[in-house]
Design a protein around this motif. Structure first.
Motif, short mmCIF file in Angstrom:
data_model
loop_
_atom_site.label_atom_id
_atom_site.label_comp_id
_atom_site.label_asym_id
_atom_site.label_seq_id
_atom_site.Cartn_x
_atom_site.Cartn_y
_atom_site.Cartn_z
N UNK A 98 0.84 -1.21 0.00
CA UNK A 98 0.00 0.00 0.00
C UNK A 98 0.87 1.26 0.00
N UNK A 99 1.87 1.23 0.87
CA UNK A 99 2.70 2.44 1.03
C UNK A 99 3.58 2.68 -0.19
N UNK A 100 4.21 1.61 -0.67
CA UNK A 100 5.12 1.75 -1.80
C UNK A 100 4.35 2.16 -3.07
N UNK A 101 3.12 1.62 -3.20
CA UNK A 101 2.32 1.98 -4.38
C UNK A 101 2.00 3.47 -4.39
N UNK A 102 1.99 4.08 -3.21
CA UNK A 102 1.70 5.51 -3.15
C UNK A 102 2.95 6.35 -3.35
N UNK A 103 4.06 5.67 -3.68
CA UNK A 103 5.28 6.42 -3.97
C UNK A 103 6.19 6.62 -2.77
N UNK A 104 5.90 5.93 -1.68
CA UNK A 104 6.75 6.07 -0.50
C UNK A 104 7.69 4.87 -0.38
N UNK A 105 8.70 5.03 0.47
CA UNK A 105 9.62 3.92 0.70
C UNK A 105 9.24 3.18 1.99
N UNK A 106 9.68 1.93 2.08
CA UNK A 106 9.42 1.17 3.31
C UNK A 106 10.74 0.60 3.81
N UNK A 107 10.90 0.61 5.13
CA UNK A 107 12.12 0.05 5.71
C UNK A 107 11.69 -1.14 6.56
N UNK A 108 12.40 -2.25 6.40
CA UNK A 108 12.08 -3.45 7.18
C UNK A 108 13.29 -3.74 8.06
N UNK A 109 13.07 -3.73 9.36
CA UNK A 109 14.17 -3.84 10.30
C UNK A 109 14.11 -5.20 11.00
N UNK A 110 15.20 -5.99 10.89
CA UNK A 110 15.21 -7.31 11.53
C UNK A 110 16.36 -7.35 12.54
N UNK A 111 16.21 -8.15 13.60
CA UNK A 111 17.24 -8.13 14.64
C UNK A 111 18.54 -8.85 14.26
N UNK A 112 18.50 -9.75 13.30
CA UNK A 112 19.74 -10.45 12.93
C UNK A 112 19.93 -10.41 11.41
N UNK A 113 21.19 -10.60 11.01
CA UNK A 113 21.50 -10.61 9.57
C UNK A 113 20.74 -11.75 8.90
N UNK A 114 20.70 -12.88 9.60
CA UNK A 114 20.05 -14.05 9.02
C UNK A 114 18.60 -13.73 8.68
N UNK A 115 17.95 -13.12 9.64
CA UNK A 115 16.54 -12.83 9.45
C UNK A 115 16.34 -11.75 8.38
N UNK A 116 17.24 -10.76 8.39
CA UNK A 116 17.14 -9.70 7.39
C UNK A 116 17.27 -10.32 6.00
N UNK A 117 18.22 -11.22 5.87
CA UNK A 117 18.46 -11.86 4.57
C UNK A 117 17.21 -12.65 4.17
N UNK A 118 16.65 -13.34 5.14
CA UNK A 118 15.45 -14.13 4.83
C UNK A 118 14.30 -13.23 4.36
N UNK A 119 14.10 -12.14 5.09
CA UNK A 119 13.04 -11.20 4.68
C UNK A 119 13.32 -10.66 3.29
N UNK A 120 14.59 -10.38 3.05
CA UNK A 120 14.97 -9.84 1.75
C UNK A 120 14.59 -10.83 0.65
N UNK A 121 14.95 -12.11 0.88
CA UNK A 121 14.64 -13.14 -0.13
C UNK A 121 13.13 -13.27 -0.35
#
Ligand SMILES: Nc1ncnc2c1ncn2[C@@H]1O[C@H](COP(=O)(O)OP(=O)(O)OP(=O)(O)O)[C@@H](O)[C@H]1O
Length: 833
Positions: free
Chosen positions: A324-347
């Motif tokens: 919803x947010x990105x479609x309106x032209x905004x950016x979104x930041x996703x914050x994860x506590x570990x690199x592993x989890x961040x990588x998983x979210x990224x994938x």
């Protein structure tokens, strides 16, 4: 205040000095009338001398009390605004807004409570009342002790030796239940005697004495002969709860004062939703609706908690919000506590948004080189990247967004204090969605529905099968056969140990026993690049066994890994074990968790209970029961911010929760209704006469004095503004003018504190007030001046201040000014509305 017309510059002595706040910030307030930078005018020097030679008591009063108070109140307002991420407004809570807010809380709570009771009806407040009166009420209505709404314990469930808390007497040890003349009595051992209570009575008054974090502390038994010590402890706990509730409400209210235009629902949202490969669970559907409403219908930025059991699909909820947010032209930041989890979210996100080439996903973490990071920052700044997934590295000062609209925080409680502050600061301007896999007890959630936007996810995806959990003493053979079973069916295995130093032994044992099986290691001390490498190999299926610490506890989602071996399981906490187990059985394939302890004879009672609980709660969606069992302390922390373990320990978790529910149901009693300024009667005989020199120096003295009176009548902030302007224009006022201002301040603060009359009688000052005792206690507990606090008491409808000597009127006014200033400053804005 009208600006003085252009005229001959005033004598140096009267020239405006730097802003008083500036002076205060540079050094402590000087104990003299004039700031050091300016010599006092001759005419006023006499006054200064007079002031200096006044009585010792008078001399101890800092002459610039007003700037100190102004400074203190402004600092409080700034802190509050920063904490609540509100704007720079220093204005107090608007009464109409506060009233509407309270009404909303009451309605939502009523709804939550009726849901809790399952009766669909309204009017649950009596049941929530966990105080003495409410307890009786509930018992009469036949609600069992320890039922959903309370945390009291049925004495028949107690085991000899268990610590219990009796609401009125304190901490004791349950001894037994024994019948006398056909009546069952509960026997409780206290420090000085054995107490005997009828079972029914005990059921209304007893709680288990559980402590946060299962920490062992000396549990001093209370004395039957000395109820006052326990009473003090209980009161402390109660006040802590009340403060928490008030602060929570205040934060919430401040946040509600922010506004941003609602997002437009993207036309492609339905299409995006249809691309979700699964049938959403009912709770997921509800969470989608909640989030969509927050974003597209509300004008206040979203601050929602998605609280779901492990593996129940929170990520998809976040992705819909992002869409919803990105479609309106905004950016979104996703914050994860570990690199592993961040990588998983990224994938996961890269894949999920693959059909939308205009939406670019990037990963940002400390593991990247400086060049990589610089390049990413440039692209983020220019708006070329839309979803930025990362660890706390994303919070770097160097980061600059083009148009950030949404922050998704996964497992916020795992971030450090500074990072949490940074996260909080984002809440000022953007929408925030927090994901938590730590379930909070259902009761707490429902009782809090009015205070925090949260969506609860307690329904598992349809194909999910419960993880089979086995708890036993460690045996190499059992561990090996479990691993072999998993490998034979083509799956993978997590092998978890609590400490890094145990990893080498495990690795050796596995390599010796399964020489051909690819094994990798992951733990927190490894370089994040290496962890990422190991995880990638495990995720791709190349590595079959991952030997690791609890680093994998949160969020890891590897569908093919369905067996978990936990060695030294006795060293993990209950919630941790629950989270760990949640890593397996996340697809339709059955998962197995083997929790091995070292030696049964060495197991503590707590560890035995913990392992028993995890085995017992192996059905799907038991996280909420586990949280109840664990007293949800971690989830509780994620709701309230920093944990109040000390306060909780005073009375034990169970009683603390009951007090909390009680407080929540009585939120509107924490209000102070101000009275009209004109109705305040100040029986202190002071009518300061301004010197003719000062009057002739002022541009338009009559108008100025009128303005002062009007400012005081309006509100304290206008009076503060008036004084600051006055000083900016004319310098620090002489003593008589200061007294006059102080009188206005005293009257204004009295009105705000609900005090309608102030009258001295001998050594006592009486303040007639509409304040209730709860607010009085909350206030006095928080006061910074012990002298003032100790002198105050609450009798009938009056606050009584006992002084050591009876003071002349000027000193009395000073005393009142200081005392009311302290009272005013410590009362939270919501109470003051
Ligand atoms: N409705 C559903 N039906 C089937 N599978 C689902 C459903 N929703 C999500 N999943 C899948 O379940 C797995 C777990 O989902 P997800 O990672 O979102 O869980 P989570 O709630 O974030 O869990 P955790 O708290 O452990 O991180 C994922 O592989 C996801 O694709």
């Amino acid at each position: 205040m009208a600006a003085p017309p252009a005229r001959v510059p005033p004598p140096a002595a009267f020239r405006p000095h730097p802003h008083p706040l500036l002076l205060l910030r540079l050094r402590p307030p000087p104990a003299r009338i004039f700031p050091a930078c300016l010599p006092p005018p001759r005419c006023l020097r006499r006054l200064a001398v007079a002031a200096a030679t006044a009585t010792a008591a008078a001399a101890s009063v800092a002459p610039d009390d007003i700037s100190q108070l102004n400074y203190r109140l402004r600092a409080i307002a700034r802190r509050r605004d920063a904490a609540s991420a509100a704007s720079t407004s220093a204005s107090p809570v608007d009464p109409a807004q506060a009233e509407a807010y309270l009404r909303m809380i009451r309605d939502q709570q009523r709804l939550g409570l009726s849901q809790l009771r399952g009766d669909g009806g309204a009017g649950g407040e009596a049941e929530l009342d966990a105080d003495e009166e409410g307890g009786g009420e509930r018992a009469r209505k036949g609600m069992a002790a320890g039922s959903l709404l309370g945390h009291r314990v049925d004495p028949r469930e107690l085991e000899p030796g268990e610590y219990v808390v009796h609401k009125k007497v304190g901490v004791g040890k349950f001894a037994c239940i024994s019948a006398e003349d056909g009546v069952d009595y509960v026997f409780i051992q206290y420090a000085d005697a054995m107490a005997k209570l009828a079972v029914d009575q005990a059921a209304r008054m007893l709680y288990r004495y559980n402590l946060p974090h299962e920490k062992k502390r000396p549990r001093n038994l209370s004395k039957l002969s000395d109820p006052s010590t326990w009473e003090k402890r209980r009161l402390k706990g109660k006040l802590a709860v009340q403060k928490m509730v008030v602060n929570l409400m205040e934060l919430y209210l401040q946040r509600m004062r922010q506004s941003r235009p609602p997002y437009t629902k993207p036309v492609a949202l339905d299409e995006f939703a249809a691309e979700f490969p699964y049938e959403p669970t009912p709770d997921q559907c509800q969470a989608f609706i909640d989030v969509e409403k927050d974003l597209t219908e509300r004008e206040t930025p979203m601050d929602r908690l998605i609280c779901g059991d492990v593996g129940f699909g929170k990520t998809e909820v976040a992705m819909r919000a992002i869409f919803i947010v990105v479609s309106a032209g905004y950016q979104a930041m996703v914050l994860a506590p570990t690199v592993i989890l961040a990588k998983q979210h990224y994938d996961v996100m890269t894949e999920r948004f693959a059909n939308y080439p205009d939406i670019k996903v990037a990963m940002f973490s400390g593991a990247q080189s400086k060049e990589e990071k610089d390049d990413l920052i440039t692209k983020i700044k220019s708006g070329d990247l839309h979803i930025i997934v990362g660890t706390h590295a994303v919070l770097t000062e160097r980061m600059a967004y083009n148009n950030l609209g949404l922050l998704v925080v996964d497992e916020e409680q795992k971030f450090g204090v500074q990072q949490k502050e940074k996260i909080a600061s984002y809440k000022a301007s953007i929408d925030v969605l927090t994901l938590s896999a730590t379930p909070i007890p259902r009761t707490l959630y429902l009782a809090l529905t009015g205070f925090r936007d949260a969506s609860l996810m307690s329904t598992p995806p349809p194909e999910r099968v419960a993880v089979k959990t086995y708890v036993s003493a460690f045996s190499k053979d059992r561990a090996l056969s479990a691993i072999k079973f998993e490998l034979q069916r083509g799956g993978q295995v997590f092998y978890v140990v609590p400490r890094i130093k145990a990893i080498d032994d495990v690795l050796q044992f596995l390599k010796d026993s399964l020489p051909d099986v690819p094994i990798a290691v992951a733990h927190g001390k490894k370089m994040s690049k290496n962890i990422q490498f190991a995880m990638e190999k495990f995720a791709s299926g190349e590595v079959k066994i991952l030997v690791c610490t609890h680093i994998i506890e949160s969020g890891i989602d590897i569908a093919n890994a369905n067996t978990m071996i936990v060695q030294f399981a006795e060293l993990f906490g209950l919630a941790q074990l629950y989270q760990l187990r949640g890593r397996v059985g996340r697809s339709e394939r059955e998962g197995f968790a083997y929790l091995f302890y070292t030696d049964k004879s060495l197991l503590s009672r707590v560890a035995t209970d913990r392992l028993g609980a995890i085995e017992e709660h192996s059905e799907l969606g038991q996280g909420f029961h586990v949280a109840e069992k664990d007293m949800g302390i971690r989830g509780f922390g994620s709701l309230f911010g920093d944990q109040q373990s000390g306060d909780v320990a005073n009375v034990g978790i169970d009683l603390f929760f009951d007090m909390l529910f009680d407080s929540l149901s009585k939120v509107d009693q924490f209000c102070l209704v101000p009275i009209p300024y004109k109705d305040v009667q100040l029986d202190i005989n002071i009518s300061p006469h301004l010197s003719s020199e000062y009057i002739s120096y002022l541009e338009n003295p009559v108008e100025l004095l009128n303005e002062a009176a009007k400012a005081a009548e309006k509100d304290l902030w206008t009076l503060i503004q008036f004084t600051e302007d006055l000083r900016r224009r004319y310098g620090k006022e002489p003593r008589d003018m200061e007294l006059l201002l102080k009188k206005l301040y005293v009257r204004r603060m009295a009105a705000d504190l609900g005090v309608s009359r102030v009258y001295p009688s001998g050594k006592t000052i009486f303040m007639k007030t509409n304040m209730n005792k709860k607010v009085f206690r909350l206030m006095t507990e928080a006061m910074t001046s012990e002298t003032h606090r100790n002198s105050l008491s609450f009798v009938g409808k009056e606050i009584k201040a006992e002084l050591l000597v009876s003071l002349p009127d000027t000193l009395l006014l000073n005393w009142l000014f200081h005392c009311l200033a302290d009272c005013y400053a410590v009362i939270p804005a919501l109470v003051k509305y």
